[in-house]
Scaffold this motif. Structure first.
Motif, mmCIF file in Angstrom:
data_model
loop_
_atom_site.group_PDB
_atom_site.id
_atom_site.type_symbol
_atom_site.label_atom_id
_atom_site.label_comp_id
_atom_site.label_asym_id
_atom_site.label_seq_id
_atom_site.Cartn_x
_atom_site.Cartn_y
_atom_site.Cartn_z
ATOM 1 N N ALA A 1 35.971 38.458 43.193
ATOM 2 C CA ALA A 1 34.880 37.964 42.346
ATOM 3 C C ALA A 1 34.656 36.470 42.580
ATOM 4 N N LEU B 1 39.262 36.023 36.519
ATOM 5 C CA LEU B 1 38.489 36.905 37.390
ATOM 6 C C LEU B 1 39.301 37.245 38.637
ATOM 7 N N GLY C 1 34.702 42.154 37.969
ATOM 8 C CA GLY C 1 35.433 40.898 38.082
ATOM 9 C C GLY C 1 36.740 40.907 37.330
ATOM 10 N N SER C 2 36.857 41.766 36.325
ATOM 11 C CA SER C 2 38.100 41.926 35.572
ATOM 12 C C SER C 2 38.122 43.327 34.985
ATOM 13 N N ALA D 1 32.417 41.638 33.864
ATOM 14 C CA ALA D 1 33.681 41.052 33.402
ATOM 15 C C ALA D 1 33.951 41.562 31.997
ATOM 16 N N GLN E 1 32.247 33.477 30.320
ATOM 17 C CA GLN E 1 32.706 32.998 31.623
ATOM 18 C C GLN E 1 32.040 31.682 32.048
#
Length: 327
Positions: free
Chosen positions: A30, A26, A115-116, A17, A49
């Motif tokens: 994810a 996210l 996730g990002s 991430a 996170q």
């Protein structure tokens, strides 16, 4: 050594991430992977996170497993997610690669799941963060003022022009960074003004608004088919914005003489004014006339003189017996 008895070795997901994206944002894959996992591990107790994962009902265990431990945790078809930094975890991935190459164990499926993602310009957030810390902690930087930095803005701009003229791409990238540093530095100082503070977001926001407003052919209903059409839009918009009482308003008198003369000539020509050039026997008036004539013919007199001066510099070096690029 014999391999272990066959069985479902499970699945390892390394979930990355970006720290430049707001925590909690996210991707849907994810979130699906996190909720479906048998175990979620993370070695950083301050991972941004974590509060959002807990709020979403995802249980995260604080652990920094070795490759062997992670493979063992997946035995029996279990799925284990490991939260890692945006750049990944080379210690863990290298260990998994060595273990897989050894043939000692049946390796779980391994997936690297972003996730990002960083958007274009995301590294500018790093720059702002670094500048903020330096401003607070560096004895030299923390004492600088707008006036104290003014000369560096001029120097860096000239060095950028030189890099452009040299055609050196590496130098161009570096000098663009130095110019950008001046912008970020001044914006950081401006935050501390007790009466009229502003920050880098205010600078960027104002620029965005200006660019959109001055490009109605891109963001609005107007059309522009040629560069001349675009220039006409630009001039009309600026005239409305500035409400100047003279065509000379907004021309910095501190710029190099030839550039100043050309700018004045351009304003007069664009406005359709008939203003005779001053005459005299001094070289200054002759240079003024040359600069205005060059601008009217589409030549930048400042750039032309710089190119001629560089050629003269090279001739001097050659006459002195120096090689290419000698100083």
């Amino acid at each position: 050594m014999n391999a272990e008895a066959p069985g479902d070795p499970g699945r390892i997901v390394l979930l990355t991430a970006s720290h430049r994206v707001a925590p909690g944002l996210l991707s849907w894959p994810a979130w699906q992977t996190l909720h479906a996992a048998d175990q979620v591990l993370n070695s950083d107790p301050d991972h941004p996170q974590l509060p959002y994962l807990r709020e979403a009902g995802v249980r995260v265990e604080h652990a920094a497993p070795s490759a062997d431990e992670l493979v063992a945790a997946c035995a029996g078809g279990r799925s284990v997610v490991v939260l890692v930094g945006g750049e990944g975890d080379s210690r863990l991935t290298d260990g998994l690669a060595r273990l897989g190459g050894s043939g000692r164990v049946a390796m779980p499926d391994l997936e690297l799941l972003p996730g990002s993602y960083d958007l274009p310009g995301a590294r500018l957030l790093d720059l702002v963060q670094v500048m903020d810390r330096i401003r607070r902690e560096c004895p030299w930087t923390s004492r600088k003022t707008h006036k104290g930095l003014a000369k560096y803005a001029i120097e860096e701009a000239y060095e950028l022009v030189e890099a452009i003229e040299d055609g050196d791409r590496d130098e161009l990238r570096e000098e663009l960074g130095d110019v950008l540093l001046q912008v970020v530095f001044h914006a950081r100082i401006a935050e501390e003004d007790p009466e009229e503070p502003f920050a880098i977001d205010d600078v960027a926001g104002g620029l965005v608004e200006k660019l959109i407003h001055r490009h109605p052919h891109v963001f609005g209903d107007e059309s522009a088919e040629t560069p001349e059409d675009v220039h006409a839009h630009w001039l009309r918009t600026k005239a409305i914005e500035k409400q100047r009482t003279s065509v000379t308003e907004g021309i910095p008198l501190g710029q190099p003489g030839l550039a100043l003369a050309a700018k004045l000539g351009s304003r007069v020509r664009t406005a359709g004014l008939d203003v005779p050039l001053p005459t005299g026997d001094t070289i200054g008036y002759e240079l003024l006339a040359l600069a205005v004539r060059a601008e009217a013919n589409g030549t930048d007199p400042e750039a032309a003189l710089r190119a001629a001066a560089r050629a003269y510099r090279d001739a001097i070096v050659a006459a002195e017996g120096g090689g290419p690029g000698a100083r």
